[in-house]
Design a protein around this motif. Structure first.
Motif, short mmCIF file in Angstrom:
data_model
loop_
_atom_site.label_atom_id
_atom_site.label_comp_id
_atom_site.label_asym_id
_atom_site.label_seq_id
_atom_site.Cartn_x
_atom_site.Cartn_y
_atom_site.Cartn_z
N PHE A 66 13.31 -15.35 -15.69
CA PHE A 66 14.65 -14.82 -15.45
C PHE A 66 14.70 -13.33 -15.79
CE2 PHE A 66 19.08 -14.00 -16.34
CZ PHE A 66 19.74 -14.74 -15.35
N LYS A 67 14.09 -12.99 -16.95
CA LYS A 67 14.07 -11.62 -17.43
C LYS A 67 13.32 -10.72 -16.45
CE LYS A 67 12.15 -10.41 -21.53
NZ LYS A 67 11.77 -10.61 -22.93
N LEU A 68 12.21 -11.24 -15.96
CA LEU A 68 11.38 -10.48 -15.02
C LEU A 68 12.13 -10.25 -13.70
CD1 LEU A 68 8.64 -9.30 -14.23
CD2 LEU A 68 7.82 -11.60 -13.76
N LEU A 69 12.77 -11.32 -13.23
CA LEU A 69 13.50 -11.20 -11.97
C LEU A 69 14.68 -10.23 -12.11
CD1 LEU A 69 13.74 -12.15 -9.06
CD2 LEU A 69 15.29 -13.95 -9.83
N GLU A 70 15.35 -10.29 -13.26
CA GLU A 70 16.47 -9.38 -13.49
C GLU A 70 16.00 -7.93 -13.41
OE1 GLU A 70 18.49 -9.84 -17.28
OE2 GLU A 70 19.37 -7.84 -17.03
N TYR A 71 14.84 -7.66 -14.03
CA TYR A 71 14.28 -6.31 -14.02
C TYR A 71 14.02 -5.85 -12.59
CZ TYR A 71 11.33 -2.36 -15.35
OH TYR A 71 10.81 -1.11 -15.50
N LEU A 72 13.42 -6.75 -11.81
CA LEU A 72 13.09 -6.40 -10.42
C LEU A 72 14.36 -6.22 -9.58
CD1 LEU A 72 10.10 -8.83 -9.77
CD2 LEU A 72 9.99 -6.35 -9.99
N MET A 73 15.36 -7.09 -9.83
CA MET A 73 16.59 -7.03 -9.01
C MET A 73 17.44 -5.82 -9.33
SD MET A 73 17.72 -10.98 -8.52
CE MET A 73 19.05 -10.64 -7.36
N ARG A 74 17.26 -5.26 -10.53
CA ARG A 74 17.99 -4.03 -10.86
C ARG A 74 17.35 -2.82 -10.19
NH1 ARG A 74 21.94 -4.27 -14.65
NH2 ARG A 74 21.95 -6.09 -16.01
N ARG A 75 16.15 -3.02 -9.65
CA ARG A 75 15.44 -1.92 -8.97
C ARG A 75 15.02 -2.36 -7.57
NH1 ARG A 75 14.86 -2.46 -14.08
NH2 ARG A 75 14.77 -0.67 -15.47
N PRO A 76 15.96 -2.73 -6.74
CA PRO A 76 15.59 -3.26 -5.43
C PRO A 76 14.89 -2.21 -4.58
CG PRO A 76 17.93 -2.84 -5.52
CD PRO A 76 17.42 -2.64 -6.90
N GLY A 77 13.86 -2.62 -3.88
CA GLY A 77 13.15 -1.72 -2.98
C GLY A 77 12.36 -0.65 -3.70
N GLN A 78 12.20 -0.83 -4.98
CA GLN A 78 11.54 0.21 -5.77
C GLN A 78 10.24 -0.35 -6.33
OE1 GLN A 78 14.32 1.79 -8.61
NE2 GLN A 78 12.64 2.45 -9.92
N MET A 88 0.83 -1.21 0.00
CA MET A 88 0.00 0.00 0.00
C MET A 88 0.87 1.26 0.00
SD MET A 88 -3.46 -0.82 1.71
CE MET A 88 -3.51 0.72 2.51
N ALA A 89 0.15 2.38 0.14
CA ALA A 89 0.85 3.65 0.10
C ALA A 89 1.89 3.73 1.21
CB ALA A 89 -0.15 4.79 0.25
N ALA A 90 1.56 3.09 2.30
CA ALA A 90 2.45 3.14 3.45
C ALA A 90 3.82 2.57 3.09
CB ALA A 90 1.85 2.35 4.61
N ILE A 91 3.81 1.48 2.35
CA ILE A 91 5.07 0.85 1.97
C ILE A 91 5.88 1.78 1.08
CG2 ILE A 91 6.11 -1.08 0.71
CD1 ILE A 91 3.69 -2.73 1.52
N LEU A 92 5.17 2.34 0.11
CA LEU A 92 5.82 3.22 -0.83
C LEU A 92 6.44 4.39 -0.08
CD1 LEU A 92 6.17 3.27 -3.89
CD2 LEU A 92 4.30 4.90 -3.98
N ALA A 93 5.63 4.96 0.83
CA ALA A 93 6.11 6.11 1.60
C ALA A 93 7.32 5.70 2.44
CB ALA A 93 4.99 6.63 2.50
N ALA A 94 7.21 4.52 3.02
CA ALA A 94 8.30 4.03 3.87
C ALA A 94 9.57 3.88 3.05
CB ALA A 94 7.90 2.68 4.48
N VAL A 95 9.42 3.28 1.88
CA VAL A 95 10.59 3.09 1.02
C VAL A 95 11.19 4.42 0.66
CG1 VAL A 95 11.36 2.28 -1.22
CG2 VAL A 95 9.77 0.89 0.11
N SER A 96 10.30 5.36 0.29
CA SER A 96 10.78 6.67 -0.12
C SER A 96 11.50 7.37 1.01
CB SER A 96 9.61 7.53 -0.60
OG SER A 96 8.98 6.86 -1.66
N THR A 97 10.85 7.38 2.17
CA THR A 97 11.48 8.09 3.29
C THR A 97 12.80 7.46 3.65
OG1 THR A 97 9.49 7.22 4.34
CG2 THR A 97 10.04 9.51 4.81
N GLU A 98 12.83 6.15 3.54
CA GLU A 98 14.08 5.45 3.85
C GLU A 98 15.19 5.96 2.93
OE1 GLU A 98 15.89 1.10 3.27
OE2 GLU A 98 13.74 1.18 3.69
N ALA A 99 14.82 6.09 1.66
CA ALA A 99 15.79 6.57 0.69
C ALA A 99 16.16 8.01 0.97
CB ALA A 99 15.21 6.44 -0.73
N MET A 100 15.14 8.78 1.38
CA MET A 100 15.36 10.20 1.62
C MET A 100 16.29 10.44 2.80
SD MET A 100 13.70 11.31 -0.76
CE MET A 100 13.09 9.99 -1.76
N ALA A 101 16.20 9.52 3.76
CA ALA A 101 16.95 9.72 4.99
C ALA A 101 18.44 9.85 4.71
CB ALA A 101 16.69 8.57 5.95
#
Lengths: 242, 479
Positions: free
Chosen positions: A173-185, A1-14
């Motif tokens: 494999f292709k899908l996982l590679e895409y996700l792993m290049r954007r961890p936490g995103q 949910m939005a909370a996760i997104l916000a959490a991820v963002s704030t974590e990055a912002m910190a």
């Protein structure tokens, strides 16, 4: 949910300073919504309603990202974009447009845009795109991608989670590679369809979910903590298990 | 007098008189009539020319014959004995030979010795050759002036012999020719004009029928059609073309009307849902989480509405052919492979046996993104309608010079009478009503196929359905 997104963002912002984003958009209501939403997500928004003024601001080179509407009074979005690119300013640009049409998208990207979003859009989608643009995927020369216990070998085409070897189909494999290049995103369904499958149109609602579901069953074993999470209303996210 | 007056009143009363007058004028304005008038004029001119030529030729021959005879006669008379000559002349004049109208003998100083000419013309040389000359002779009541052919011969004794013949017979010939011309030409021209009037009237009637039908169509009677008399002539063919056009217009109007109704209906349904959900959320939600849950569901319904609008706009855009300039050579094998890859997990999930069989085929001119969208829609459609445990096949092969893509399922199939209807916007067969969808997928497929000039065919797989897409490969540039 939005909370996760916000959490991820704030974590990055910190760890980093709040990224400054310039929004050039003439519709005040939309602009207010965007300023409000991205502001809550930890971005520092500067809004400009006129194309000419927007270009002047954009030239100051103090923004991490530009969000430009196509239709603008003064100077239209694509002209601003072209002018900036011609002047050698390569700040990432997200083009917004009410003309949700593939041709327009192509024109927007050709003019130097990095991404294109048709109105109306979900704020989750916008937030995910903004984040994706600010955190461009790792283009490291590493041939092994690692997120938590997950390891993906690009040469050997092998995946392991801890000691467990995971057999993946090429498309998985292709899908996982895409996700792993954007961890936490957060990546949205549209981004996955577009980038992983080259598919640029409306798809069956559950198409991406089915693919993710298959992948998730292989990545997250029954007694393991989940690494692939669904972000309701937005998309999916791969990160180290909590 | 009373009768025509009555008649005229009746015409006036029924308003026919002005119409008649108008119709009369109209008749003279018709193309057929104008053509006929031109034709009649050309015919008359040709006839005149022909008759003039015949007259000119005949008169020439006749005159030359007379000249020859006259010269010959003059020579013959001159050979008579000198003493008898005046007597011969007198007798000849008295007997009035039909070949010689004038005959006279003049002395060397020009005085008349004998004959029916009063003087020797100065214009007439004594060379024994026929000349056309004006002569005066003492007639019964007064002097006759006449254009005659005359020959003058100088005799051995110095006297002059003159003989002449009137050109009356040539004049007669002219009047005969003119008479024949009058007799023949006038009826021919009249006939041509009459035929023109008749033909014009016939043509006018046809045109009038077309005009009346067109007026009725304008008044809103869209099912009216132009009369075709089954003769296969130009008018029938014109009527057929117009009728075909009218069919198409009627179909499009009907479709537009249906689509408008359907858009209104299909948008109202999810919007009503959104409205009631929001209303209920406002009234009943106790906690923030509950409110969010309800709002989320409202957003899902709104997204559905937006998808319908986007799909409609896209179909419209594709149908207008906006994207044709971006055509490139597309390798269908790759596209089909990608689509197969994309949908395989979906089939697996539904326990449908999904096979993709492709071979190397020629490149197809097209828009890659649109083609993958087309295939995705067909496959998605097949997977949606095939029950669990069913079978869906996606094939790509070369077939008689063209490239064929087929999506074959063993689902419920589409009844023959519904095969055209399923391509219509928002069409939902009774069988599919319970299955989620907006009824636009196949319309999009058709629009894309049309843009690429592919043939889309829906067939029976017994059981199930075959969607065939026949594409013409790109011709090499130099051929």
């Amino acid at each position: 949910m939005a909370a996760i997104l916000a959490a991820v963002s704030t974590e990055a912002m910190a760890t980093e300073p709040r990224p400054r984003v310039l929004l050039i958009e003439d519709d005040l209501e939309t602009a207010n919504e965007i300023v409000g939403d991205l502001g809550e997500r930890g971005y520092q928004l500067v809004h400009e309603a006129n194309g000419q003024e927007g270009l002047i601001k954009a030239r100051q080179k103090e923004f991490a990202l530009l969000i430009i509407d196509r239709m603008l009074p003064g100077l239209d979005g694509l002209s601003i974009l072209q002018t900036l690119r011609n002047e050698g300013i390569h700040v990432p640009v997200l083009v917004l447009s009410a003309l949700d049409d593939v041709d327009d998208r192509v024109r927007g990207l050709k003019a130097g845009g990095d991404d294109y979003l048709g109105k109306p859009f979900a704020f989750m989608e916008l937030a995910a795109r903004v984040e994706a643009l600010l955190r461009r995927p790792l283009k490291s020369r590493e041939t092994i991608l690692r997120v938590g216990p997950l390891e993906l070998d690009l040469i050997e085409r092998k995946v392991r989670r801890g000691e467990r070897v995971i057999e993946l189909l090429p498309r998985e494999f292709k899908l996982l590679e895409y996700l792993m290049r954007r961890p936490g995103q957060v990546v949205t369904r549209v981004m996955l369809l577009d980038d992983v499958w080259n598919y640029r149109f409306l798809a069956a609602t559950n198409l991406v979910d089915v693919h993710i579901g298959k992948l998730r069953r292989k990545i997250d074993g029954p007694d393991e903590l989940p690494m692939i999470q669904s972000v309701r209303g937005a998309g999916f996210l791969l990160g180290p298990p909590d | 007098m009373p009768l025509p007056w009555l008649g005229q009143t009746r015409w006036l009363r029924f308003g026919l008189y002005p119409d008649f007058k108008k119709a009369g004028l109209e008749l003279f304005r018709t193309t057929t009539f104008r053509l006929t008038a031109h034709f009649a004029a050309a015919f008359a001119f040709l006839a005149l020319f022909l008759f003039a030529f015949i007259y000119w030729q005949t008169a020439g021959v006749e005159t030359r014959r007379m000249e020859y005879e006259l010269e010959h006669d003059a020579a013959a008379i001159a050979l008579e004995s000198k003493s008898d000559l005046s007597e011969v002349v007198r007798l000849a004049v008295a007997s009035r030979s039909h070949r010689i109208d004038y005959l006279a003998l003049f002395s060397a100083n020009g005085t008349l010795i004998s004959g029916n000419l009063d003087r020797l013309s100065r214009d007439l040389p004594a060379d024994g050759v026929a000349h056309r000359i004006e002569a005066t002779s003492p007639g019964e009541d007064n002097l006759r002036h006449d254009v005659v052919l005359m020959v003058c011969r100088l005799l051995v004794d110095g006297r002059f012999l003159v003989i002449g013949r009137s050109l009356d017979s040539v004049d007669n010939l002219r009047s005969v020719v003119l008479h024949a011309l009058g007799l023949g030409l006038a009826p021919a021209v009249l006939l041509a004009l009459a035929a023109g009037v008749a033909l014009s009237r016939q043509a006018l009637e046809q045109v009038k029928a077309v005009r009346l039908t067109a007026e009725r169509i304008v008044q809103g009677h869209l099912s009216e059609r132009l009369p075709s008399r089954g003769r296969g002539d130009e008018f029938d063919r014109l009527a057929d073309s117009m009728n075909y056009m009218l069919d198409e217009i009627e179909r499009l109007l009907e479709e537009t009307k249906n689509v408008t109704d359907n858009i209104a209906h299909d948008l109202r349904t999810p919007l009503t849902r959104v409205r009631s959900r929001l209303e209920r959320a406002r009234q009943t939600a106790q906690t923030h989480a509950e409110l969010q849950e309800m709002v989320d569901r409202a957003i899902v319904a709104l997204d559905q509405t937006l998808r319908i609008i986007t799909a409609l706009l896209r179909i419209g855009q594709i149908e207008r052919g906006v994207r044709r300039p971006s055509f490139q050579a597309v390798d269908l094998q790759t596209v089909v492979g990608e689509i197969g890859d994309l949908f395989e997990p979906v089939a697996e999930e539904k326990e449908i046996e999904f096979t993709v069989r492709t071979e190397k085929v020629s490149l197809i001119p097209g828009d890659r993104d649109l083609l993958s969208e087309l295939l995705a829609n067909l496959v998605e459609n097949a997977l949606k309608f095939t029950p669990c445990g069913g079978r869906v096949r996606l094939t790509l092969e070369t077939e008689a010079g063209s490239v064929a893509v087929r999506v074959i399922d063993n689902g419920p199939g589409i009844a023959p009478e519904e095969r055209e209807a399923v391509l219509r916007r928002f069409y939902r067969s009774d069988k599919s009503r319970h299955i989620e969808g907006c009824g636009l997928g196949l319309s999009l497929v058709e629009a894309i196929a049309k843009l690429h000039a592919f043939r889309l065919h829906i067939g029976d797989a017994q059981p199930g359905c075959i969607f065939s897409l026949i594409c013409m490969p790109e011709r090499s540039q130099d051929s």
